[in-house]
Design a protein around this motif. Structure first.
Motif, PDB file in Angstrom:
ATOM      1  N   TYR A 192     -22.643 -26.076  -5.721  1.00  0.00           N
ATOM      2  CA  TYR A 192     -23.444 -26.778  -6.731  1.00  0.00           C
ATOM      3  C   TYR A 192     -23.666 -28.240  -6.326  1.00  0.00           C
ATOM      4  N   GLU A 193     -22.589 -28.858  -5.785  1.00  0.00           N
ATOM      5  CA  GLU A 193     -22.706 -30.261  -5.383  1.00  0.00           C
ATOM      6  C   GLU A 193     -23.759 -30.401  -4.297  1.00  0.00           C
ATOM      7  N   ALA A 194     -23.662 -29.503  -3.298  1.00  0.00           N
ATOM      8  CA  ALA A 194     -24.627 -29.564  -2.190  1.00  0.00           C
ATOM      9  C   ALA A 194     -26.039 -29.387  -2.706  1.00  0.00           C
ATOM     10  N   ALA A 195     -26.200 -28.451  -3.654  1.00  0.00           N
ATOM     11  CA  ALA A 195     -27.541 -28.205  -4.189  1.00  0.00           C
ATOM     12  C   ALA A 195     -28.068 -29.409  -4.944  1.00  0.00           C
ATOM     13  N   GLU A 196     -27.179 -30.037  -5.733  1.00  0.00           N
ATOM     14  CA  GLU A 196     -27.611 -31.218  -6.483  1.00  0.00           C
ATOM     15  C   GLU A 196     -28.075 -32.311  -5.557  1.00  0.00           C
ATOM     16  N   GLY A 252     -31.373 -31.990  -4.449  1.00  0.00           N
ATOM     17  CA  GLY A 252     -32.379 -32.168  -5.485  1.00  0.00           C
ATOM     18  C   GLY A 252     -32.703 -30.894  -6.266  1.00  0.00           C
ATOM     19  N   ALA A 253     -31.831 -29.905  -6.247  1.00  0.00           N
ATOM     20  CA  ALA A 253     -32.123 -28.677  -6.996  1.00  0.00           C
ATOM     21  C   ALA A 253     -31.868 -28.890  -8.482  1.00  0.00           C
ATOM     22  N   GLY A 254     -32.788 -28.457  -9.310  1.00  0.00           N
ATOM     23  CA  GLY A 254     -32.652 -28.582 -10.763  1.00  0.00           C
ATOM     24  C   GLY A 254     -31.776 -27.468 -11.322  1.00  0.00           C
ATOM     25  N   ARG A 255     -31.558 -27.511 -12.658  1.00  0.00           N
ATOM     26  CA  ARG A 255     -30.692 -26.508 -13.304  1.00  0.00           C
ATOM     27  C   ARG A 255     -31.143 -25.086 -13.052  1.00  0.00           C
ATOM     28  N   ILE A 256     -32.440 -24.822 -13.252  1.00  0.00           N
ATOM     29  CA  ILE A 256     -32.964 -23.475 -13.101  1.00  0.00           C
ATOM     30  C   ILE A 256     -32.755 -22.979 -11.670  1.00  0.00           C
TER      31      ILE A 256
END
Lengths: 298, 418
Positions: free
Chosen positions: A189-193, A196-200
């Protein structure tokens, strides 16, 4: 034989000895009845006197029996709508209860409790909830100005009513999803954030793929149990109105005990086994293609 | 030494006392006060002689799941209580013994029984069980509601046309179209098959007559009530009805003005309805050319499984239990009707009869008595008729087509048992 091999052989013999009570039980109480019912499906059998071989006649009669097709339709309806609905809802609730809110354990308990209420009690309770004239659900719908369906008394609404009742028990699947969610590594999740990945995106690219094994498990269990649904129907509607809730298991019960057609009922049971196997196979294939099971190798 | 021999003698004595008597296992199905009444009778039998001791076990019948399993195995009870529809399938499949010879040697004959009660539960002359007690059904109306709509409270409808008119007069719905009171709703459809001159089967030839013209007329008439008053609204209304054995019974609360009442209602009304509840009982009204005083009988049965090790003793007990005096006592306790003529006249039953029971007795002794045919195919015929009614109610089939289909299906099913 070397002493290592000898002790290994002895170990496996001891292991088998410990297993034998369970194996014996499996053979006598599970395997034997299953094979016996396959035999009975080819016979005319009242359950009391000797069976009489009639070959494929039971199966042929089944395919011409209107109620057989009706019960398959009813059961598939409940499964195809009920299972996805139950999984989506329980996953949603699990996601909500995976956050750090106050009274988290209270909420988790409250959502889990309905699934451990005995099936008969749930059926009786919902029979009252869904009463078209003074059940709480219709009173609420009326209050907010929506139409009030006849639920269990209306052939068009009886199956949705049953689905509503079963959804009340999503707590069971929810708990399993919670466990699955806890096992998703936070680094993903950290890497995705960071990227720039959003919640969806995080939900559909990380959460759901990582939950694939759990979803697979829940869906397979859902398929098996919904194909066998019996208790709520038996208590709430007895198959009516107008056979709209005549589910497969109820039909087997009727044929076996009320009409003394054990051979016919056995044939129905084996067809159910085949249908369930095909459904589960299909589920596995689907997940094989779209699921992600890479998390296992670590 | 002396002490040891005294102990030995006592032990031997106790052993002879216990093991000297034949033990019978009796599966009965009544709980509460009714069960107690039966247990008292069993006690009395045990005390009255020292050859047989009957051990009663409470086993609710359900759909026979437990009973079928026991009877298919080798450890069966010696006397079992079952529903009427189970007698012939169990008997014809070899799970019960035929009682014909036993009844013959005991001198029990058809004359001892009320009309229709002797052949009830038998198939092709073989009796696999004896009725425990009987239920009969009559036409019952709420006198206060009759008064309310201007009908003579003491005069029931005397024809089907009058019944239709009464039903419409008594019907009430509220401003939103919800039903508040139903005048009359035919429930046990086959009663009307007979009322309209039809029949479920030919009792002489034992041939199924599902599509008898009288049945077709009757089914049309029954379905017309559901069409006239709206099937869906009726279902919704019926969902508001309370428990039958309580003060919320729809008939006691005025939600239903006329009902088909089993004779137990005479007792239940005293127990559950308001003290000022006024009701009347009469035979069912009939159309032109129909049958007067149609009496539908049903009940449970006692039978002796083939696996019983002591069938002679079991029958001895069963014969005692179903003898007039015992039958009268048991039936009186249940507010049911004993199957034997002598029992009806036994003061224990006759003096304790609830008010209006005479109407039922009259229907059973002087009316047209019938019971649902007991066939080797269990509930199949009854279930087919239920389906037929549903098809006709919803308009999916005509009464003629629906009953022709029933006839065909039942005949096909019966042939498989030949």
């Amino acid at each position: 034989m070397s002493s290592v091999a000898k002790s290994r052989k002895r170990e496996s013999r001891i292991g088998l000895l410990f297993l034998s009570p369970w194996l014996l039980g499996l053979a006598i109480f599970t395997a034997y009845p299953i094979i016996a019912s396959l035999y009975f499906s080819f016979t005319q059998y009242s359950g009391l006197s000797s069976p009489r071989w009639i070959g494929l006649e039971n199966y042929a009669r089944l395919f011409q029996d209107q109620l057989f097709w009706k019960s398959i339709y009813n059961t598939l309806y409940l499964a195809i709508i009920g299972i996805p609905l139950a999984q989506i809802l329980s996953l949603l609730v699990a996601l909500l209860l995976n956050t750090k809110v106050r009274f988290l354990s209270v909420f988790r308990t409250l959502y889990f409790l309905p699934s451990i209420v005995p099936a008969v009690a749930t059926a009786l309770l919902w029979k009252w909830f869904l009463n078209p004239q003074f059940g709480p659900i219709n009173l609420l719908l009326e209050r907010i100005g929506l139409p009030t369906p006849g639920w269990l008394t209306d052939p068009a609404w009886s199956k949705p009513a049953l689905i509503l009742t079963s959804v009340w028990g999503v707590g069971g699947a929810m708990v399993i999803y919670l466990a699955g969610l806890q096992n998703i590594p936070a680094e993903l999740y950290e890497a995705a954030e960071l990227d720039g990945a959003g919640r969806i995106a995080r939900l559909f690219r990380i959460t759901i793929p990582m939950l694939s094994p759990v979803i697979l498990f829940n869906v397979v269990m859902g398929v098996i149990s919904s194909f066998q649904s019996f208790t709520s129907v038996f208590i709430m509607t007895a198959g009516g109105p107008e056979n709209s809730t005549l589910v497969y298991a109820l039909s087997i019960y009727r044929n076996g005990f009320q009409f003394y057609r054990m051979g016919y009922a056995s044939a129905m049971a084996w067809i159910l086994l085949i249908i369930t196997s095909i459904a589960v196979l299909f589920v596995f294939k689907f997940f094989g293609k779209y699921g992600y099971f890479g998390g296992a190798e670590k | 030494m002396k002490r040891v021999s005294v102990i030995l003698i006592v032990v031997a004595f106790a052993a002879v006392i216990t093991f000297g008597r034949t033990e019978l296992s009796f599966w009965y199905a009544w709980g509460g006060d009714e069960g107690k009444a039966l247990l008292n009778l069993v006690d009395e039998f045990n005390k009255s002689q020292d050859r047989i001791i009957v051990r009663p076990v409470f086993v609710p019948i359900g759909q026979g799941e437990k009973i079928n399993t026991a009877l298919a195995g080798s450890s069966t009870p010696d006397i079992v209580t079952i529903w009427d529809w189970m007698v012939v399938p169990l008997g014809e499949n070899g799970a019960l013994i035929s009682l014909n010879d036993y009844l013959d040697s005991a001198g029990v004959t058809e004359e001892d029984f009320l009309p229709g009660a002797w052949t009830y539960g038998s198939y092709r002359g073989v009796k696999y069980g004896l009725p425990t007690t009987l239920n009969a059904y009559a036409f019952m109306w709420n006198k206060s509601l009759f008064k309310e709509v201007g009908l003579d409270p003491d005069r029931p409808p005397e024809s089907i046309e009058e019944l239709d008119r009464y039903a419409e007069l008594l019907f009430r719905q509220d401003t939103r179209g919800n039903i508040r009171r139903i005048g009359f709703l035919p429930n046990i459809s086959h009663i009307y098959f007979y009322v309209f001159g039809g029949q479920l089967w030919d009792q002489e030839t034992e041939e199924i007559t599902a599509n008898h013209p009288g049945n077709i007329k009757a089914l049309d008439w029954v379905a017309s009530y559901y069409k006239k008053f709206d099937l869906q609204k009726i279902r919704v209304f019926q969902a508001t009805w309370g428990e039958m054995a309580s003060s919320y019974n729809p008939f006691y609360r005025g939600q239903l003005a006329i009902q088909e009442a089993g004779q137990w209602e005479l007792l239940f009304i005293k127990q559950f309805a308001k003290p000022d509840f006024e009701y009347g009982v009469s035979p069912f009204p009939a159309p032109e050319g129909g049958r007067e005083k149609v009496a539908y009988l049903n009940g449970s049965f006692w039978a002796i499984p083939k696996g019983s090790k002591y069938p002679d003793e079991a029958f001895e007990f069963l014969n005692w239990l179903t003898a007039s005096h015992q039958s009268a006592r048991f039936a009186a306790q249940l507010s049911n009707i004993p199957p034997k003529v002598e029992a009806i006249n036994d003061p224990v039953f006759a003096d304790n009869m609830p008010q209006n029971m005479e109407v039922y007795i009259d229907m059973l002794t002087n009316g047209y008595v019938y019971s649902f045919p007991t066939l080797p195919i269990g509930l199949f015929y009854m279930e087919e008729l239920n389906q037929a009614l549903q098809y006709v109610q919803s308009g999916a089939k005509t009464a003629e087509r629906a009953l022709n289909d029933v006839q065909e299906a039942v005949l096909r099913e019966l042939k498989r048992y030949e």
